[in-house]
Scaffold this motif. Structure first.
Motif, PDB file in Angstrom:
ATOM      1  N   ARG A  10      31.394  43.461  45.116  1.00 18.22           N
ATOM      2  CA  ARG A  10      30.607  43.920  46.253  1.00 18.22           C
ATOM      3  C   ARG A  10      31.283  45.127  46.890  1.00 18.22           C
ATOM      4  NH1 ARG A  10      25.844  40.562  46.451  1.00 18.22           N
ATOM      5  NH2 ARG A  10      26.465  38.585  45.502  1.00 18.22           N
ATOM      6  N   THR A  11      30.537  46.193  47.069  1.00 17.24           N
ATOM      7  CA  THR A  11      31.050  47.414  47.680  1.00 17.24           C
ATOM      8  C   THR A  11      30.209  47.742  48.899  1.00 17.24           C
ATOM      9  OG1 THR A  11      31.692  48.221  45.488  1.00 17.24           O
ATOM     10  CG2 THR A  11      31.633  49.832  47.282  1.00 17.24           C
ATOM     11  N   ASP A  12      30.864  47.892  50.045  1.00 15.90           N
ATOM     12  CA  ASP A  12      30.091  48.159  51.267  1.00 15.90           C
ATOM     13  C   ASP A  12      29.673  49.631  51.333  1.00 15.90           C
ATOM     14  OD1 ASP A  12      32.085  49.812  52.627  1.00 15.90           O
ATOM     15  OD2 ASP A  12      33.219  47.954  52.952  1.00 15.90           O
ATOM     16  N   ALA A  13      28.851  49.946  52.316  1.00 11.98           N
ATOM     17  CA  ALA A  13      28.330  51.310  52.473  1.00 11.98           C
ATOM     18  C   ALA A  13      28.991  52.062  53.622  1.00 11.98           C
ATOM     19  CB  ALA A  13      26.823  51.260  52.685  1.00 11.98           C
ATOM     20  N   THR A  14      30.125  51.562  54.085  1.00 12.72           N
ATOM     21  CA  THR A  14      30.832  52.231  55.177  1.00 12.72           C
ATOM     22  C   THR A  14      31.214  53.650  54.773  1.00 12.72           C
ATOM     23  OG1 THR A  14      31.749  50.111  55.898  1.00 12.72           O
ATOM     24  CG2 THR A  14      32.810  52.108  56.720  1.00 12.72           C
ATOM     25  N   GLY A  15      30.856  54.615  55.607  1.00 14.25           N
ATOM     26  CA  GLY A  15      31.178  56.006  55.320  1.00 14.25           C
ATOM     27  C   GLY A  15      30.228  56.676  54.349  1.00 14.25           C
ATOM     28  N   LEU A  16      29.160  55.970  53.995  1.00 12.73           N
ATOM     29  CA  LEU A  16      28.217  56.499  53.011  1.00 12.73           C
ATOM     30  C   LEU A  16      26.833  56.677  53.601  1.00 12.73           C
ATOM     31  CD1 LEU A  16      29.036  54.253  49.900  1.00 12.73           C
ATOM     32  CD2 LEU A  16      30.057  56.469  50.519  1.00 12.73           C
ATOM     33  N   LEU A  17      26.108  57.592  53.027  1.00 14.01           N
ATOM     34  CA  LEU A  17      24.676  57.696  53.230  1.00 14.01           C
ATOM     35  C   LEU A  17      24.071  57.003  52.023  1.00 14.01           C
ATOM     36  CD1 LEU A  17      22.497  58.980  55.058  1.00 14.01           C
ATOM     37  CD2 LEU A  17      22.557  60.978  53.543  1.00 14.01           C
ATOM     38  N   ALA A  18      23.582  55.780  52.206  1.00 19.95           N
ATOM     39  CA  ALA A  18      23.167  54.968  51.069  1.00 19.95           C
ATOM     40  C   ALA A  18      21.846  54.280  51.349  1.00 19.95           C
ATOM     41  CB  ALA A  18      24.233  53.925  50.737  1.00 19.95           C
ATOM     42  N   GLY A  19      20.973  54.276  50.360  1.00 16.17           N
ATOM     43  CA  GLY A  19      19.703  53.585  50.508  1.00 16.17           C
ATOM     44  C   GLY A  19      18.625  54.153  49.608  1.00 16.17           C
ATOM     45  N   GLU A  20      17.439  53.625  49.800  1.00 15.19           N
ATOM     46  CA  GLU A  20      16.282  53.986  48.982  1.00 15.19           C
ATOM     47  C   GLU A  20      15.735  55.354  49.382  1.00 15.19           C
ATOM     48  OE1 GLU A  20      11.896  52.107  48.913  1.00 15.19           O
ATOM     49  OE2 GLU A  20      13.491  50.706  48.333  1.00 15.19           O
ATOM     50  N   VAL A  21      15.367  56.152  48.388  1.00 16.90           N
ATOM     51  CA  VAL A  21      14.768  57.465  48.627  1.00 16.90           C
ATOM     52  C   VAL A  21      13.565  57.628  47.706  1.00 16.90           C
ATOM     53  CG1 VAL A  21      16.943  58.527  49.344  1.00 16.90           C
ATOM     54  CG2 VAL A  21      16.277  58.593  46.922  1.00 16.90           C
ATOM     55  N   ARG A  22      12.775  58.659  47.959  1.00 17.57           N
ATOM     56  CA  ARG A  22      11.639  58.999  47.103  1.00 17.57           C
ATOM     57  C   ARG A  22      11.884  60.373  46.503  1.00 17.57           C
ATOM     58  NH1 ARG A  22       7.289  55.475  47.993  1.00 17.57           N
ATOM     59  NH2 ARG A  22       8.170  53.613  48.973  1.00 17.57           N
ATOM     60  N   VAL A  23      11.803  60.448  45.187  1.00 24.65           N
ATOM     61  CA  VAL A  23      12.027  61.700  44.463  1.00 24.65           C
ATOM     62  C   VAL A  23      10.690  62.236  43.966  1.00 24.65           C
ATOM     63  CG1 VAL A  23      13.115  62.748  42.449  1.00 24.65           C
ATOM     64  CG2 VAL A  23      14.355  61.018  43.775  1.00 24.65           C
ATOM     65  N   PRO A  24      10.289  63.435  44.374  1.00 26.27           N
ATOM     66  CA  PRO A  24       9.043  64.007  43.859  1.00 26.27           C
ATOM     67  C   PRO A  24       9.147  64.280  42.356  1.00 26.27           C
ATOM     68  CG  PRO A  24       9.791  65.172  45.833  1.00 26.27           C
ATOM     69  CD  PRO A  24      10.930  64.302  45.383  1.00 26.27           C
ATOM     70  N   VAL A  25       8.161  63.792  41.614  1.00 24.98           N
ATOM     71  CA  VAL A  25       8.080  64.033  40.169  1.00 24.98           C
ATOM     72  C   VAL A  25       6.695  64.590  39.867  1.00 24.98           C
ATOM     73  CG1 VAL A  25       9.813  62.312  39.553  1.00 24.98           C
ATOM     74  CG2 VAL A  25       7.430  61.619  39.767  1.00 24.98           C
ATOM     75  N   GLY A  26       6.438  64.849  38.599  1.00 22.28           N
ATOM     76  CA  GLY A  26       5.213  65.534  38.231  1.00 22.28           C
ATOM     77  C   GLY A  26       3.934  64.844  38.632  1.00 22.28           C
ATOM     78  N   ASP A  27       3.952  63.521  38.708  1.00 21.31           N
ATOM     79  CA  ASP A  27       2.716  62.783  39.000  1.00 21.31           C
ATOM     80  C   ASP A  27       2.824  61.915  40.246  1.00 21.31           C
ATOM     81  OD1 ASP A  27       4.586  61.222  37.714  1.00 21.31           O
ATOM     82  OD2 ASP A  27       3.155  60.092  36.518  1.00 21.31           O
ATOM     83  N   GLY A  28       3.726  62.258  41.152  1.00 22.26           N
ATOM     84  CA  GLY A  28       3.820  61.490  42.387  1.00 22.26           C
ATOM     85  C   GLY A  28       5.239  61.427  42.902  1.00 22.26           C
ATOM     86  N   GLU A  29       5.633  60.249  43.393  1.00 19.67           N
ATOM     87  CA  GLU A  29       6.978  60.046  43.904  1.00 19.67           C
ATOM     88  C   GLU A  29       7.619  58.842  43.222  1.00 19.67           C
ATOM     89  OE1 GLU A  29       7.227  61.741  48.415  1.00 19.67           O
ATOM     90  OE2 GLU A  29       6.527  59.676  48.169  1.00 19.67           O
ATOM     91  N   MET A  30       8.826  59.019  42.740  1.00 21.35           N
ATOM     92  CA  MET A  30       9.581  57.969  42.071  1.00 21.35           C
ATOM     93  C   MET A  30      10.645  57.439  43.032  1.00 21.35           C
ATOM     94  SD  MET A  30      11.987  58.408  38.670  1.00 21.35           S
ATOM     95  CE  MET A  30      12.787  59.816  39.468  1.00 21.35           C
ATOM     96  N   VAL A  31      10.711  56.124  43.150  1.00 22.06           N
ATOM     97  CA  VAL A  31      11.726  55.535  44.006  1.00 22.06           C
ATOM     98  C   VAL A  31      13.087  55.607  43.319  1.00 22.06           C
ATOM     99  CG1 VAL A  31      11.409  53.180  43.135  1.00 22.06           C
ATOM    100  CG2 VAL A  31      12.244  53.528  45.467  1.00 22.06           C
ATOM    101  N   ALA A  32      14.143  55.780  44.116  1.00 21.82           N
ATOM    102  CA  ALA A  32      15.506  55.869  43.590  1.00 21.82           C
ATOM    103  C   ALA A  32      16.472  55.361  44.647  1.00 21.82           C
ATOM    104  CB  ALA A  32      15.844  57.313  43.214  1.00 21.82           C
ATOM    105  N   TYR A  33      17.698  55.104  44.212  1.00 25.63           N
ATOM    106  CA  TYR A  33      18.763  54.728  45.142  1.00 25.63           C
ATOM    107  C   TYR A  33      19.731  55.897  45.212  1.00 25.63           C
ATOM    108  CZ  TYR A  33      22.353  51.953  47.504  1.00 25.63           C
ATOM    109  OH  TYR A  33      23.265  51.473  48.417  1.00 25.63           O
ATOM    110  N   ARG A  34      20.049  56.305  46.436  1.00 26.27           N
ATOM    111  CA  ARG A  34      20.997  57.398  46.649  1.00 26.27           C
ATOM    112  C   ARG A  34      22.204  56.868  47.409  1.00 26.27           C
ATOM    113  NH1 ARG A  34      20.195  61.232  50.657  1.00 26.27           N
ATOM    114  NH2 ARG A  34      19.478  59.428  51.868  1.00 26.27           N
ATOM    115  N   ALA A  35      23.397  57.229  46.952  1.00 26.09           N
ATOM    116  CA  ALA A  35      24.630  56.916  47.670  1.00 26.09           C
ATOM    117  C   ALA A  35      25.498  58.159  47.649  1.00 26.09           C
ATOM    118  CB  ALA A  35      25.363  55.742  47.025  1.00 26.09           C
TER     119      ALA A  35
END
Length: 291
Positions: A44-69
């Motif tokens: 288990r790794t905490d998110a202290t000091g991080l910008l972490a969470g779900e994002v939406r990435v624009p792709v050719g046919d819409g938006e793809m969900v992704a995790y960014r840390a």
């Protein structure tokens, strides 16, 4: 025809005609097919000091969900694309993203199965393979990863220092993307399949692309992996020596006593010593190649 154009021409039409995304949120927890071991053993790794969470990435046919840390408040962090196993972007992948972010990397883990279905909600590995991972076109994946890199650049990350790493299914994709995108500086493929029958979804495999590798790849493999015979690892190593300059700079490392998925700390296959050694080799590989 260059490699990118070849991938684009071979993608099944249904891969881009489908306008809706079946996965629109990552949720939380581990994939059902990996339970109940995951809940008791995973790192288990905490998110202290991080910008972490779900994002939406624009792709050719819409938006793809992704995790960014990413490290909070750090501009121009180098980028790592993190590619999942067949289980999608579940807690193991998200935790791995946080581990890398703690080391200063801007990590994007895209849900590359978003159009095919949600593997995290299926409790059968065979069903995941049949209905989702085997129906995900390589060409579609390459485009989605290109979009992920473009999105990272817009967030202020430094995509001139770009690496990719992935596990199992994602290990194979690591090889493919390192042949596809000339902007990749380093790839680390954890036990990704090297040879396999071809079809319209998977028209070429890593061993077919050694002449087109644009970034050096470190392959980390298990000597007792029942799904990836050692002879295919040996064949890949021999092929790399005759490939592109990046291929010739690539390396294969075999852990004699490790099974498949030896890095997966939430599964019985986890081998702590080999996993930790592989992790350090990966970081050294990134540094060696300017990421």
């Amino acid at each position: 025809m260059d490699n990118k154009a070849e991938f684009d021409s071979l993608v099944p039409a249904q891969g881009f005609d489908r306008r809706s995304f079946l996965v629109t949120s990552l949720g939380a927890g581990f994939a059902l097919a990996t339970m109940p071991v995951a809940a008791q053993t995973a790192i288990r790794t905490d998110a202290t000091g991080l910008l972490a969470g779900e994002v939406r990435v624009p792709v050719g046919d819409g938006e793809m969900v992704a995790y960014r840390a990413a490290p909070e408040g750090v501009a121009k962090a180098p980028v790592v694309l993190l590619i999942s196993e067949i289980f999608g972007v579940h807690e193991y992948i998200r935790d791995t993203a946080r581990r890398l972010a703690k080391l200063g990397y801007f990590v994007v883990a895209p849900e590359l199965f978003a159009r095919q279905g949600d593997p995290r909600k299926i409790d059968s590995v065979a069903e995941i393979i049949e209905k989702i991972s085997s129906k995900t076109p390589d060409a579609e994946v390459m485009k989605d990863l290109d979009a992920s890199v473009a999105w990272a650049a817009k967030q202020g990350a430094d995509t001139t220092r770009l690496a990719i790493t992935g596990f199992c299914w994602g290990g194979r994709i690591t090889w493919l993307y390192s042949a596809h995108n000339p902007g990749v500086k380093a790839g680390v493929a954890w036990y990704g399949r090297l040879v396999s029958p071809v079809n319209s979804y998977n028209p070429r495999h890593p061993i077919d692309l050694v002449g087109e590798l644009k970034a050096p790849v470190l392959g980390l493999y298990g000597g007792v992996d029942t799904g990836i015979p050692v002879e295919t690892v040996d064949a890949m190593e021999a092929a790399l020596k005759k490939g592109s300059p990046a291929a010739q700079a690539s390396q294969m490392h075999l852990y004699d006593n490790a099974p498949h998925a030896f890095h997966a700390d939430y599964r019985p296959s986890y081998h702590k010593e080999e996993a930790e050694d592989g992790w350090q080799r990966m970081l050294a590989w990134f540094r060696k190649n300017g990421v």
